[in-house]
Write a protein that holds these residues in place. Structure first.
Motif, short mmCIF file in Angstrom:
data_model
loop_
_atom_site.label_atom_id
_atom_site.label_comp_id
_atom_site.label_asym_id
_atom_site.label_seq_id
_atom_site.Cartn_x
_atom_site.Cartn_y
_atom_site.Cartn_z
N ALA A 55 -47.48 -2.79 7.74
CA ALA A 55 -46.85 -1.72 6.97
C ALA A 55 -47.88 -0.71 6.49
N LYS A 58 -49.24 1.51 9.40
CA LYS A 58 -48.28 2.53 9.84
C LYS A 58 -48.16 3.64 8.80
N LEU A 59 -48.11 3.29 7.53
CA LEU A 59 -47.98 4.30 6.48
C LEU A 59 -49.21 5.20 6.43
N ALA A 73 -37.18 1.25 6.87
CA ALA A 73 -37.54 -0.02 7.50
C ALA A 73 -36.31 -0.91 7.57
N HIS A 79 -40.82 -7.96 5.68
CA HIS A 79 -41.23 -6.61 6.10
C HIS A 79 -40.71 -5.58 5.11
N VAL A 83 -43.09 -2.97 3.12
CA VAL A 83 -42.96 -1.52 3.22
C VAL A 83 -42.69 -0.92 1.85
N ALA A 87 -45.56 1.41 0.39
CA ALA A 87 -45.14 2.80 0.30
C ALA A 87 -45.22 3.28 -1.14
N ALA A 94 -39.38 5.25 0.30
CA ALA A 94 -38.99 4.28 1.32
C ALA A 94 -37.54 3.86 1.13
N VAL A 96 -35.11 0.75 2.60
CA VAL A 96 -35.18 -0.53 3.30
C VAL A 96 -33.76 -1.02 3.56
N VAL A 141 -40.59 2.56 10.17
CA VAL A 141 -41.69 1.59 10.15
C VAL A 141 -41.11 0.30 10.73
#
Length: 319
Positions: A55, A58-59, A73, A79, A83, A87, A94, A96, A141
């Motif tokens: 995470a 990618k961020l 996400a 996960h 994230v 984040a 974010a 989710v 993500v």
């Protein structure tokens, strides 16, 4: 496929954002299994699992426009937590999406970190909803189908190779396959002779199904282990596993929960069934390769509550 150089670059990128988790021998597990066991304790990672690595990578790779628009996400638990928390730390909005079967604790942690959590009726519906949100400008993500994420998860293997003593066989849990794809890439480069084994539960056999037919296929999910419940592998993770992994073993949910209890009693760590599944699989590995093996276990996460584990143990008649 990613390379060990990709993993090394990911390690440099996420340094300072994540924890270099302990790699320690486990006398208790060694006695239980009858072979030397070394554990990589990713349950001590930020957010309680290895997912913080992918995470974060990618961020950090987002451009300014992507950061401003926010990310989305999809997750069975860990996960999504990762994230949300990472984040929040990087001041990125974010969303989710989780199935309603996701652990309540995962939903609470993601919301507490500032993410917007949306619940869907199952993982298929969750992935479909994510596709809709991406059309609104949010950057995905992905939990496993992304070379940036896979390379960052591979830093687990890089550290294991650097910190562990002699190993002959390393066991890694599989959901969608991002962790094992990255770990296998790093270990094959740093310790070419080590055998790598994947472990799934019978109700979440995305990678086993893919290997059986020569490519990713949708699977019906029935496992209690939501953190391993990917609706399918991806071509990317399938390719890595097919090339680098010795075999993928499956265990029952009851065996995974029994493994969680054994990890608590013998290793003195509170893990989740996604990690508990490694112990019954380790016994099968030892049956196949012999008692001279030296095992490495990637204890991937610890985001299960005592209430959840007690309820599962009761349902399966475990003591």
């Amino acid at each position: 496929m990613i390379t060990v150089e990709d993993v090394e670059a990911a390690a440099e990128r996420i340094t300072g954002h994540v924890v270099r988790t302990p790699t320690v021998p486990s006398p208790g597990l060694s006695a239980l299994l009858g072979a030397p066991v070394t554990t990589k304790l990713e349950l001590l990672q930020r957010t309680g699992s290895f997912k913080a690595r992918g995470a974060t990578a990618k961020l950090l790779a987002l451009d300014e426009a992507e950061r401003a628009a926010g990310v989305v996400a999809v997750s069975g638990g860990n996960h999504g937590i990762a994230v949300a928390v990472m984040a929040g730390a990087l001041d990125i909005r974010a969303t989710v999406v989780m199935p309603r079967s996701a652990p309540g604790r995962a939903v609470e942690l993601a919301e507490a970190a500032g993410a917007s959590v949306v619940l869907a009726d199952g993982m298929d519906a969750a992935f479909a909803l994510v596709d809709e949100l991406r059309l609104k400008g949010l950057t995905l993500v992905h939990p496993f189908d992304d070379p940036v994420v896979i390379a960052a998860q591979g830093t687990v293997g890089l550290e294991f190779a650097e910190d562990a003593g002699e190993l002959t066989d390393v066991l890694v849990s599989i959901g969608g396959g991002g962790l094992i794809a990255g770990v296998a890439t790093a270990l094959r480069a740093r310790r070419p002779g080590v055998r790598i084994w994947g472990v799934e539960t019978e109700g979440a056999r995305a990678m086993s199904a893919a290997l059986a037919v020569g490519g990713p296929v949708p699977v019906e999910l029935s496992s209690i282990v939501s953190t391993l419940s990917a609706p399918s592998a991806s071509p990317l993770t399938y390719e890595h596993v097919g090339a680098l992994v010795t075999d993928v073993l499956t265990v029952t949910d009851a065996e995974a929960v029994r493994g969680t209890l054994d990890l608590a009693e013998h290793a003195k760590v509170w893990a989740e069934p996604a990690a508990g599944c490694l112990l019954p699989a380790a016994r099968r590995v030892l049956e196949r390769v012999g008692a001279d093996a030296r095992l490495g276990l990637v204890v991937c996460g610890g985001n299960a509550t005592t209430t959840d584990v007690a309820a599962w143990a009761k349902d399966f008649g475990l003591r």
